[in-house]
Scaffold this active site. Structure first.
Site, PDB file in Angstrom:
ATOM      1  N   HIS A 193      12.630   5.906   6.629  1.00 17.09           N
ATOM      2  CA  HIS A 193      11.267   5.830   7.147  1.00 17.09           C
ATOM      3  C   HIS A 193      10.934   6.940   8.152  1.00 17.09           C
ATOM      4  O   HIS A 193       9.833   6.959   8.694  1.00 17.09           O
ATOM      5  CB  HIS A 193      11.025   4.475   7.817  1.00 17.09           C
ATOM      6  CG  HIS A 193      10.715   3.395   6.833  1.00 17.09           C
ATOM      7  ND1 HIS A 193      11.530   2.313   6.651  1.00 17.09           N
ATOM      8  CD2 HIS A 193       9.684   3.238   5.964  1.00 17.09           C
ATOM      9  CE1 HIS A 193      11.010   1.531   5.715  1.00 17.09           C
ATOM     10  NE2 HIS A 193       9.904   2.067   5.281  1.00 17.09           N
ATOM     11  N   ARG A 223       3.352  -7.435   1.165  1.00 13.24           N
ATOM     12  CA  ARG A 223       2.354  -6.736   1.962  1.00 13.24           C
ATOM     13  C   ARG A 223       1.716  -5.669   1.085  1.00 13.24           C
ATOM     14  O   ARG A 223       2.263  -5.306   0.046  1.00 13.24           O
ATOM     15  CB  ARG A 223       2.958  -6.112   3.218  1.00 13.24           C
ATOM     16  CG  ARG A 223       3.869  -4.929   2.949  1.00 13.24           C
ATOM     17  CD  ARG A 223       4.452  -4.372   4.231  1.00 13.24           C
ATOM     18  NE  ARG A 223       3.495  -3.598   4.993  1.00 13.24           N
ATOM     19  CZ  ARG A 223       3.401  -2.256   4.942  1.00 13.24           C
ATOM     20  NH1 ARG A 223       4.201  -1.569   4.155  1.00 13.24           N
ATOM     21  NH2 ARG A 223       2.522  -1.606   5.668  1.00 13.24           N
ATOM     22  N   TYR A 316      -0.886  12.467   6.530  1.00 12.26           N
ATOM     23  CA  TYR A 316       0.319  11.850   5.977  1.00 12.26           C
ATOM     24  C   TYR A 316       0.057  11.287   4.585  1.00 12.26           C
ATOM     25  O   TYR A 316       0.887  11.391   3.686  1.00 12.26           O
ATOM     26  CB  TYR A 316       0.801  10.739   6.914  1.00 12.26           C
ATOM     27  CG  TYR A 316       1.916   9.891   6.343  1.00 12.26           C
ATOM     28  CD1 TYR A 316       3.154  10.448   6.025  1.00 12.26           C
ATOM     29  CD2 TYR A 316       1.734   8.534   6.118  1.00 12.26           C
ATOM     30  CE1 TYR A 316       4.173   9.679   5.499  1.00 12.26           C
ATOM     31  CE2 TYR A 316       2.746   7.751   5.589  1.00 12.26           C
ATOM     32  CZ  TYR A 316       3.964   8.330   5.280  1.00 12.26           C
ATOM     33  OH  TYR A 316       4.966   7.554   4.761  1.00 12.26           O
TER      34      TYR A 316
END
Lengths: 347, 315
Positions: A193, A223, A316
């Site tokens: 990550h 999610r 991003y």
């Protein structure tokens, strides 16, 4: 009613289309008019009938075409599917989870008959009829994870738990939002990550890891995550950036509605029983701006979200270059009216 | 946490202090399979109180026809194991959690060395079945004081790689000899008294084993103690913890919402922030570091107790 599967492509001539029904069930990810990182986690499966949340593994009109696209990507680059040796048991766990779920949720499409470890799997949409021995890899044409994920939409990561961390030790990744399994395989949760801006400082990953380690078997979660993609391309991988990166520059005010897609990931989390590994399926849904705007609430909201988003996130998520055109286009659908809470369309 | 309502189908006395219990689905349905080293939490209702203890599963992990546990009677405990020994009968209904695992095998290992002390044999009983099915090389060493007390003897197969060490018979477990000369890539797992776990860690460290190849599980049932009171910050409510109750159990009885998993001070899930502490926290967990214990700013309610004037929890 039997499901109709589209004949369509996710590369080259990009014939991918959403039917009006597919648009209405699209998992629109914004429950309010702005976006910030949040722990938007809910129990899964469970949701309105016909929604992509209803079943453990959603099967929709794109199933057959997506599996063909995966086959092409794998033929060109076998490293999109990797499983470190200790992950084979987790592969069997995943195979069981998917086969049992699909046979239960879509009995007209899939059938699983089990007599001890003698299993018989029928996948009608893909024309597969296979007898094999559960937990015996010599009875399948490839490893169990590869076998089942060639028959399941979305990417899959299998995470091994050790040292209080999760390690990305296996996966099938051909429809990813610009990350590489070959690069990330063997990394731990914080390592893979690392490129996400701001989140580490906010403590998001510490919380997320703690949550994931606490996921127990028989209790799974989901999610939604999102990004933007030009053209309906599943394989937006770093390996093939040279193929899809330049396409970002093909957006014009005339074609932005048709060529710019909102890309939504339905991410789910499952504790696997025999291996105690975590399965992390990442299912990708694509919908272009034109189609999103057919739902007035979504048109208004997407305009506000993309107009006001943090510039670092726009960068991003890879759409900063076209942000102005996108926002301009969407502004025609935003009359300033208030929007209702929640992600589902109005009426 | 998902709960399963099961039926007690077998109770067997394995040794004077240890009984084996088998639970099955009342309708004969298949239970979720699990991984070697997993545990379940068993609910033990007695009058107003519900005690919950976690026990390692000792049955075949891939067999969903039933779950088995082995319970050692602790007469100086809070009463959970005594309840299991004296109140539970075959045919009774019993509520358990679905399996969770805090002591899984690292399947990367080239070889697994399993070291059990006393009732610490329990998690290995499911692990060795898993190792057998996965065809992984392993050796198991089981140390007990006497043959009579060694409940695990009835549950272990006879095999060349299963070693029994009965200290009464002068066959003590020699950790140096066991750990020295193991092939590279071997992982060692210890379950038993704290002293054994520490001795294995020390020995492994002296022999240059990587820390990540040394695993242990020490979680036990919460100890009883003097009654005490805590204040719940959000409501201002005072909760009394009885002598034979854990703080977690008292909070649950008072309907204070709190997360948990192992109930044995090993998983960290119930860790709770302390907002006021005038007195001394009696830390009994295996989760907090020495520094964290000394600070008295956080507590593991599943295991730890308190002695003093006032303890306020951020709940």
């Amino acid at each position: 009613m039997t499901m109709q599967f589209n004949e369509e492509t996710f590369r080259g001539d990009y014939t991918f289309r959403n039917s009006p029904a597919a648009v209405r069930r699209f998992p629109f990810p914004f429950d309010r008019d702005s976006y910030a990182y949040s722990v938007n986690i809910e129990q899964h499966p469970g949701g309105p009938k016909g929604s992509p949340f209803e079943f453990a593994f959603d099967v929709d009109e794109h199933y057959v075409a997506e599996m063909k696209d995966r086959e092409i990507t794998l033929a060109e680059d076998p490293m999109r599917c990797q499983s470190l040796p200790h992950m084979e048991l987790a592969g069997w766990d995943l195979l069981e989870l998917i086969m049992v779920s699909k046979a239960r949720d879509y009995p007209e499409l899939f059938k699983l008959t089990r007599d001890g470890n003698a299993w018989h799997w029928i996948n009608k949409p893909l024309g597969i009829d296979k007898k094999f021995t559960f937990l015996d890899p010599t009875t399948l044409p490839c490893g169990p994870m590869e076998y089942i994920t060639r028959q399941a939409q979305g990417d899959f990561a299998l995470l091994h738990e050790r040292e209080g961390n999760l390690w990305l030790d296996a996966g099938m990744v051909t429809s990813q939002a610009d990350w590489s399994l070959d690069f990330d395989v063997g990394m731990n949760f914080f390592e893979w990550h690392a490129p996400v801006p701001k989140a580490r400082k906010m403590g998001v990953f510490d919380k997320a890891l703690k949550f994931l380690l606490a996921v127990t078997q028989e209790q799974s979660y989901r999610r939604l995550n999102w990004t933007m993609t030009v053209n309906p391309r599943l394989d937006t991988s770093p390996e093939n950036y040279h193929k899809w990166g330049p396409e970002k520059r093909t957006i014009t005010p005339e074609n932005v509605g048709a060529k710019q897609f909102l890309r939504v990931e339905l991410q789910t989390f499952w504790r696997l029983p025999r291996s105690n590994a975590l399965a992390f399926p990442i299912r990708c849904y694509l919908c272009n701006l034109e189609d999103i705007a057919t739902q007035p609430k979504w048109g208004r909201r997407l305009h506000r979200v993309l107009r006001d988003i943090d510039p670092d996130l726009a960068e991003y998520k890879g759409f900063a270059v076209n942000q102005k055109m996108i926002v301009e286009y969407l502004s025609q659908y935003d009359d300033g009216a208030p929007t209702s809470p929640g992600i589902f369309p109005e009426d | 946490m998902r709960k399963l309502a099961l039926k007690v189908t077998e109770i067997e006395t394995l040794s004077p202090l240890v009984k084996r219990f088998r639970f099955e689905d009342p309708k004969g349905g298949a239970l979720p399979v699990f991984s070697g080293g997993a545990h379940i939490t068993v609910e033990m209702p007695e009058g107003e109180t519900i005690r919950r203890n976690s026990y390692s599963l000792i049955s075949d992990p891939y067999d969903g026809s039933g779950y088995e546990i082995a319970v050692r009677r602790e007469d100086r405990g809070r009463g959970g194991s005594r309840f299991m020994h004296t109140q539970v009968r075959e045919g009774d209904e019993i509520t358990v959690s679905s399996p969770a695992n805090l002591f899984q095998l690292d399947l990367r290992a080239r070889k697994h060395v399993l070291l059990a002390g006393g009732i610490g044999i329990t998690p290995f009983l499911s692990q060795l079945r898993q190792l057998g099915m996965e065809q992984k090389p392993y050796e198991l060493h089981y140390a007990a004081r006497s043959r009579e007390e060694a409940a695990g003897l009835k549950l272990l197969p006879e095999a060349a790689h299963i070693h029994i060490h009965i200290s009464e018979e002068g066959a003590r477990m020699d950790l140096g000899a066991i750990l020295d000369g193991q092939p590279l890539g071997t992982h060692v797992y210890t379950c038993g008294p704290d002293g054994l776990i520490k001795a294995v860690a020390d020995q492994a460290s002296r022999l240059g084993w990587p820390r990540t190849a040394v695993h242990s599980e020490a979680f036990t049932a919460p100890p009883p103690g003097e009654p005490f009171e805590v204040v719940v910050k959000s409501s201002g409510k005072t909760v009394t913890v009885k002598a034979d109750q854990s703080l977690l159990e008292a909070l649950e009885a008072a309907k204070v919402e709190i997360d948990y998993s192992c109930r044995g001070g090993a998983c960290g899930r119930c860790q709770t922030h302390v907002t006021a502490c005038d007195g001394r926290i009696l830390h009994n967990d295996h989760w907090l570091s020495e520094a964290e214990r000394a600070e008295q700013k956080t507590i593991m309610p599943c295991m730890s107790r308190f002695k003093g004037a006032r303890l306020e929890l951020d709940l």
